[in-house]
Design a protein around this motif. Structure first.
Motif, short mmCIF file in Angstrom:
data_model
loop_
_atom_site.label_atom_id
_atom_site.label_comp_id
_atom_site.label_asym_id
_atom_site.label_seq_id
_atom_site.Cartn_x
_atom_site.Cartn_y
_atom_site.Cartn_z
N SER A 57 -50.59 88.61 -19.14
CA SER A 57 -51.88 88.90 -19.80
C SER A 57 -52.88 89.51 -18.82
O SER A 57 -53.67 90.39 -19.19
CB SER A 57 -52.46 87.66 -20.47
OG SER A 57 -52.88 86.71 -19.51
N LEU A 58 -52.83 89.07 -17.57
CA LEU A 58 -53.70 89.66 -16.55
C LEU A 58 -53.28 91.10 -16.25
O LEU A 58 -54.13 91.98 -16.09
CB LEU A 58 -53.68 88.81 -15.29
CG LEU A 58 -54.18 87.37 -15.45
CD1 LEU A 58 -53.96 86.58 -14.17
CD2 LEU A 58 -55.64 87.35 -15.86
N GLU A 60 -51.74 93.10 -18.32
CA GLU A 60 -52.12 93.90 -19.49
C GLU A 60 -53.61 94.23 -19.45
O GLU A 60 -54.01 95.36 -19.74
CB GLU A 60 -51.76 93.15 -20.77
CG GLU A 60 -52.04 93.95 -22.02
CD GLU A 60 -51.60 93.23 -23.28
OE1 GLU A 60 -51.06 93.90 -24.17
OE2 GLU A 60 -51.80 91.99 -23.38
N TYR A 61 -54.42 93.26 -19.10
CA TYR A 61 -55.87 93.48 -18.98
C TYR A 61 -56.15 94.56 -17.95
O TYR A 61 -56.97 95.45 -18.15
CB TYR A 61 -56.53 92.15 -18.61
CG TYR A 61 -58.01 92.05 -18.86
CD1 TYR A 61 -58.69 92.90 -19.71
CD2 TYR A 61 -58.75 91.05 -18.24
CE1 TYR A 61 -60.06 92.78 -19.92
CE2 TYR A 61 -60.11 90.92 -18.45
CZ TYR A 61 -60.76 91.79 -19.30
OH TYR A 61 -62.11 91.67 -19.51
N ARG A 62 -55.43 94.50 -16.84
CA ARG A 62 -55.60 95.51 -15.78
C ARG A 62 -55.16 96.89 -16.27
O ARG A 62 -55.80 97.89 -15.98
CB ARG A 62 -54.78 95.09 -14.56
CG ARG A 62 -55.11 95.84 -13.30
CD ARG A 62 -54.22 95.36 -12.18
NE ARG A 62 -54.86 95.49 -10.89
CZ ARG A 62 -54.22 95.37 -9.75
NH1 ARG A 62 -52.93 95.08 -9.73
NH2 ARG A 62 -54.85 95.50 -8.62
N ALA A 66 -59.39 97.18 -16.68
CA ALA A 66 -60.22 96.17 -16.02
C ALA A 66 -59.86 96.10 -14.54
O ALA A 66 -58.68 96.07 -14.19
CB ALA A 66 -60.04 94.81 -16.67
N ILE A 71 -61.96 91.12 -14.28
CA ILE A 71 -61.04 90.05 -14.67
C ILE A 71 -61.57 88.69 -14.20
O ILE A 71 -61.56 87.72 -14.96
CB ILE A 71 -59.62 90.31 -14.12
CG1 ILE A 71 -59.03 91.57 -14.80
CG2 ILE A 71 -58.71 89.10 -14.33
CD1 ILE A 71 -57.75 92.08 -14.18
N ALA A 74 -64.23 87.62 -16.51
CA ALA A 74 -63.70 87.15 -17.79
C ALA A 74 -63.00 85.80 -17.67
O ALA A 74 -62.94 85.03 -18.63
CB ALA A 74 -62.73 88.19 -18.36
N TYR A 75 -62.46 85.53 -16.49
CA TYR A 75 -61.74 84.27 -16.23
C TYR A 75 -62.38 83.59 -15.02
O TYR A 75 -61.83 83.62 -13.91
CB TYR A 75 -60.26 84.53 -15.93
CG TYR A 75 -59.46 85.08 -17.08
CD1 TYR A 75 -58.84 84.22 -17.98
CD2 TYR A 75 -59.31 86.45 -17.25
CE1 TYR A 75 -58.08 84.72 -19.03
CE2 TYR A 75 -58.55 86.96 -18.30
CZ TYR A 75 -57.94 86.10 -19.18
OH TYR A 75 -57.20 86.59 -20.22
#
Length: 107
Positions: A57-58, A60-62, A66, A71, A74-75
């Protein structure tokens, strides 16, 4: 004291530079500090430090654009070291991560 000097130098590096150091150490030791896989937790996917935050998921976010700072915003429970661990793991196990992203996009 050389260890203290080194620690200060590492802390002054950018997130990308810190990532490179962590990745190098992990590759040399074949150790994935901060990454856990627990059957029955998030489908057994690789996660950050016993949290329910999967590495895929990290990644994918990248991939969506992002950067590390976004990131971490967000986390807030994650650290730069967590991201470095995630990026190193994802680079080494890219097929596993790509498959997990594909599976979760279908769901």
């Amino acid at each position: 004291m050389i260890t203290q000097e080194l620690k200060q130098q590492i802390l002054s590096l950018s997130s990308d530079e810190q990532y490179e150091i962590v990745r190098l150490i992990q590759e040399k030791t074949n150790s994935w500090t901060g990454i856990t896989k627990t059957p029955g937790v998030v489908g057994g996917d690789a996660c950050i430090r016993n949290m329910r935050i999967p590495v895929w998921s990290l990644v994918e976010y990248r991939q969506m654009g992002a950067n590390d700072d976004k990131i971490l915003e967000a986390y807030p429970q994650l650290t730069a070291a967590d991201l470095a661990n995630a990026w190193a793991y994802a680079e080494t196990f890219s097929t596993e991560i790509a498959q997990a992203i594909a599976e979760n996009q279908e769901a």
